[in-house]
Scaffold this motif. Structure first.
Motif, short mmCIF file in Angstrom:
data_model
loop_
_atom_site.label_atom_id
_atom_site.label_comp_id
_atom_site.label_asym_id
_atom_site.label_seq_id
_atom_site.Cartn_x
_atom_site.Cartn_y
_atom_site.Cartn_z
N ASP A 46 0.41 -1.27 -0.19
CA ASP A 46 -0.16 -0.03 0.12
C ASP A 46 0.67 1.26 -0.26
OD1 ASP A 46 0.75 0.11 2.58
OD2 ASP A 46 -1.22 -0.27 3.32
N GLY A 47 2.36 0.87 0.17
CA GLY A 47 2.97 2.26 0.37
C GLY A 47 3.53 2.62 1.03
N ARG A 48 3.20 2.10 2.32
CA ARG A 48 3.97 2.58 3.32
C ARG A 48 4.91 2.26 3.55
NH1 ARG A 48 -0.30 0.48 8.07
NH2 ARG A 48 -0.99 -0.84 6.35
N THR A 49 5.92 2.78 4.27
CA THR A 49 7.25 2.50 4.75
C THR A 49 7.63 2.67 6.36
OG1 THR A 49 8.62 4.20 4.29
CG2 THR A 49 8.38 2.75 2.92
N ALA A 50 8.34 1.92 7.10
CA ALA A 50 9.03 1.51 8.28
C ALA A 50 10.28 1.37 8.49
CB ALA A 50 7.46 1.02 9.00
N ALA A 51 10.68 1.85 9.80
CA ALA A 51 11.91 1.31 10.33
C ALA A 51 11.33 -0.38 10.61
CB ALA A 51 12.44 1.98 10.99
N LEU A 52 12.44 -1.72 10.39
CA LEU A 52 12.82 -2.38 11.22
C LEU A 52 13.29 -2.53 12.65
CD1 LEU A 52 13.04 -4.43 7.88
CD2 LEU A 52 11.25 -4.72 9.87
N ARG A 53 12.54 -3.24 13.60
CA ARG A 53 13.19 -4.22 15.02
C ARG A 53 13.01 -5.62 15.06
NH1 ARG A 53 10.44 -6.01 19.32
NH2 ARG A 53 8.79 -5.47 18.44
N GLU A 54 14.27 -5.95 15.26
CA GLU A 54 14.29 -7.90 15.07
C GLU A 54 13.76 -7.80 16.45
OE1 GLU A 54 17.66 -10.48 15.07
OE2 GLU A 54 18.66 -8.50 13.73
N VAL A 55 13.09 -8.81 16.13
CA VAL A 55 11.87 -9.42 17.32
C VAL A 55 13.10 -10.80 17.44
CG1 VAL A 55 10.29 -10.61 18.09
CG2 VAL A 55 10.26 -8.45 16.59
N HIS A 56 13.54 -11.52 16.83
CA HIS A 56 14.26 -13.37 16.62
C HIS A 56 14.70 -13.71 15.86
CE1 HIS A 56 14.52 -17.73 18.29
NE2 HIS A 56 14.56 -17.55 17.64
N ARG A 57 16.14 -14.05 15.77
CA ARG A 57 16.93 -14.85 14.60
C ARG A 57 17.27 -15.91 15.19
NH1 ARG A 57 20.25 -12.11 11.14
NH2 ARG A 57 19.14 -9.47 11.45
N GLU A 58 17.07 -17.20 13.62
CA GLU A 58 16.87 -18.50 14.12
C GLU A 58 17.94 -19.17 12.97
OE1 GLU A 58 16.85 -22.30 15.87
OE2 GLU A 58 15.76 -20.50 16.54
N ALA A 59 18.82 -19.34 13.09
CA ALA A 59 19.96 -19.05 12.02
C ALA A 59 19.93 -21.00 11.80
CB ALA A 59 21.43 -19.22 12.91
N ARG A 60 19.04 -21.89 12.43
CA ARG A 60 19.45 -23.16 11.85
C ARG A 60 18.24 -23.30 10.49
NH1 ARG A 60 14.90 -26.83 12.60
NH2 ARG A 60 14.41 -25.26 14.20
N LEU A 61 16.89 -22.19 10.56
CA LEU A 61 16.26 -22.08 9.57
C LEU A 61 16.56 -21.76 8.49
CD1 LEU A 61 12.96 -22.38 11.37
CD2 LEU A 61 14.59 -24.34 10.07
N ASP A 62 17.63 -19.86 9.01
CA ASP A 62 17.63 -18.80 8.02
C ASP A 62 16.91 -17.98 8.45
OD1 ASP A 62 19.92 -17.61 6.98
OD2 ASP A 62 19.37 -17.90 4.68
N LEU A 63 16.14 -17.51 9.31
CA LEU A 63 14.66 -16.82 9.45
C LEU A 63 14.93 -15.64 10.16
CD1 LEU A 63 11.34 -19.06 9.58
CD2 LEU A 63 12.27 -17.80 7.18
N VAL A 64 14.94 -14.55 9.96
CA VAL A 64 14.45 -13.56 10.98
C VAL A 64 13.25 -12.90 10.54
CG1 VAL A 64 15.26 -11.96 9.74
CG2 VAL A 64 15.57 -11.30 11.98
N LEU A 65 12.82 -13.12 12.26
CA LEU A 65 11.61 -12.21 12.34
C LEU A 65 11.57 -10.37 13.12
CD1 LEU A 65 8.29 -12.39 13.26
CD2 LEU A 65 8.65 -13.15 16.31
N ALA A 66 10.95 -10.04 12.40
CA ALA A 66 11.21 -8.62 12.52
C ALA A 66 9.21 -7.83 13.38
CB ALA A 66 11.93 -8.07 11.60
N GLN A 67 9.79 -6.47 12.77
CA GLN A 67 8.42 -5.87 13.11
C GLN A 67 8.69 -4.30 13.06
OE1 GLN A 67 6.90 -4.60 17.10
NE2 GLN A 67 4.90 -4.75 16.65
N ALA A 68 7.36 -4.05 11.62
CA ALA A 68 7.25 -3.16 11.50
C ALA A 68 7.22 -1.68 12.15
CB ALA A 68 7.05 -2.79 9.60
N VAL A 69 7.78 -1.15 12.77
CA VAL A 69 7.71 0.00 13.41
C VAL A 69 6.43 1.03 13.00
CG1 VAL A 69 8.64 2.20 15.34
CG2 VAL A 69 10.07 0.16 14.50
N GLY A 70 5.45 0.87 14.16
CA GLY A 70 4.21 1.99 13.95
C GLY A 70 3.05 1.24 13.17
N ILE A 71 3.06 0.43 12.22
CA ILE A 71 2.69 -0.36 11.01
C ILE A 71 1.83 -1.12 12.25
CG2 ILE A 71 2.51 -1.67 9.34
CD1 ILE A 71 3.53 0.99 8.59
#
Length: 362
Positions: A112-137
């Motif tokens: 929808d065109g919105r942009t936001a900074a990212l806050r890292e929540v959890h990084r899982e090397a075993r799966l090569d995944l990172v969970l983040a949250q868009a700030v204020g979205i």
């Protein structure tokens, strides 16, 4: 051929120029050819020089299936880094961890065109995944998840290129399986017989587009320290690098023309480095930094690029059944099946939404 005049002419072609000398009587035989040469050849309309409107219109209904649950991770200069899958209406996204070692230097852009900074929540090397949250979205569409285990070979799947701007389709191309790891690599060749008077390990070759080349290392640089440990033998350099995961960033101290310097190197999988070194990845769009060491993958042949990793894989009914995790070659992409990550991801989100209450210590 005395008494018969001749005609000299040139035939021009985009790639060559030919000169011919012919008799007038032959012109009558060749006149149809010359008439044809003067007639412009028919050309395809511009719209049909790509996939054509009919092909694109057949795929366009699939666009919302991936657009609604995908976002683009980009640099502050708006350069695309990778894709993310939306997993929470309040801004939670999952993406490929090895592509974004520093989330604070990236941002997310939604459909929808919105942009936001990212806050890292959890990084899982075993799966090569990172969970983040868009700030204020808030108010993001919630993904519709489906089971991946019932999928069969040849079943159609849909994914997204360029964070939902273009739908792509393909099929399940191989059985689900684990992908063993081959270790990380710098992409260098080292002098195995470095003179004793040299304190370090000399580089004698660097792979094209390798982590070492990207970090600025050069031939004849002497490696002094890898990730905080002094190195004096090439075997020890291999050991220190190989035990790490592709995508990890390590600090390298080296000597160049009697001057000590330091750089940060983001490691890649040994598979990627070898393919680049042997020229197998030439002009194919590149492969992911980490393309192996996964507990289970769903393999498909949807044509994607490394920057599309982290995005959703859906059925043609719109059920998200996986998350693209590695572009392996021109016709192979690995996806993490939903069953491999979703239970854990829910726990990471729940823990972040409801952190433990502070306890007053007396």
């Amino acid at each position: 051929m005395s008494g018969i005049s001749t005609l000299s002419l040139e035939l021009r072609h985009p790639f060559a120029l030919r000169k011919f000398v012919i008799c007038p009587s032959a012109v009558l035989l060749l006149s149809p050819f010359f008439a044809l040469a003067d007639t412009p050849l028919p050309t395809l309309p511009a719209e049909q020089r790509t996939n054509g409107k009919q092909t694109l219109s057949a795929v366009s209904p699939l666009k919302p299936l991936t657009l609604d649950c995908a976002a683009r991770i980009e640099s502050v200069l708006e350069r695309p880094i990778c894709t993310a899958t939306i997993v929470g209406a309040d801004g939670y996204v999952l993406t490929k961890a090895s592509e974004v070692p520093d989330l604070d230097k990236a941002r997310v852009r939604f459909a929808d065109g919105r942009t936001a900074a990212l806050r890292e929540v959890h990084r899982e090397a075993r799966l090569d995944l990172v969970l983040a949250q868009a700030v204020g979205i808030t108010g993001l569409p919630v993904v519709s998840l489906g089971a991946s285990k019932p999928l069969t070979l040849g079943q159609w799947l849909c994914s997204t290129a360029d964070a939902g701007k273009e739908p792509r389709i393909g099929i399940v191309s191989a059985a689900r399986r684990a992908i063993p790891g081959t270790g990380a690599a710098l992409g260098i060749r080292m002098d195995e017989k470095t003179p004793k008077e040299v304190k370090g390990v000399r580089i004698i070759g660097i792979a094209s587009e390798s982590p070492a080349e990207i970090a600025g290392l050069q031939e004849n640089d002497v490696l002094l320290n890898i990730a905080g440990e002094a190195v004096a033998q090439y075997r020890r350099v291999h050991e220190l690098v190989n035990k790490r995961q592709p995508g990890e960033v390590i600090e390298v101290r080296y000597l160049r023309k009697d001057k000590e310097e330091t750089c940060r190197v983001r490691l890649a999988s040994r598979t990627k480095v070898l393919q680049n070194w042997e020229g197998e990845d030439f002009a194919n769009g590149g492969i992911s930094l980490r393309s192996d060491n996964f507990p289970e993958v769903l393999q498909h042949d949807i044509p994607l690029y490394p920057s599309d990793m982290g995005g959703p894989v859906t059925t043609l009914e719109g059920k998200v059944v996986g998350l693209n995790i590695a572009r392996v070659d021109r016709v192979t992409t690995f996806a993490l099946p939903v069953e491999a990550f979703w239970t854990e991801a829910q726990q990471w989100i729940k823990a972040d939404r409801h952190p433990p209450k502070a306890v007053l210590v007396k």
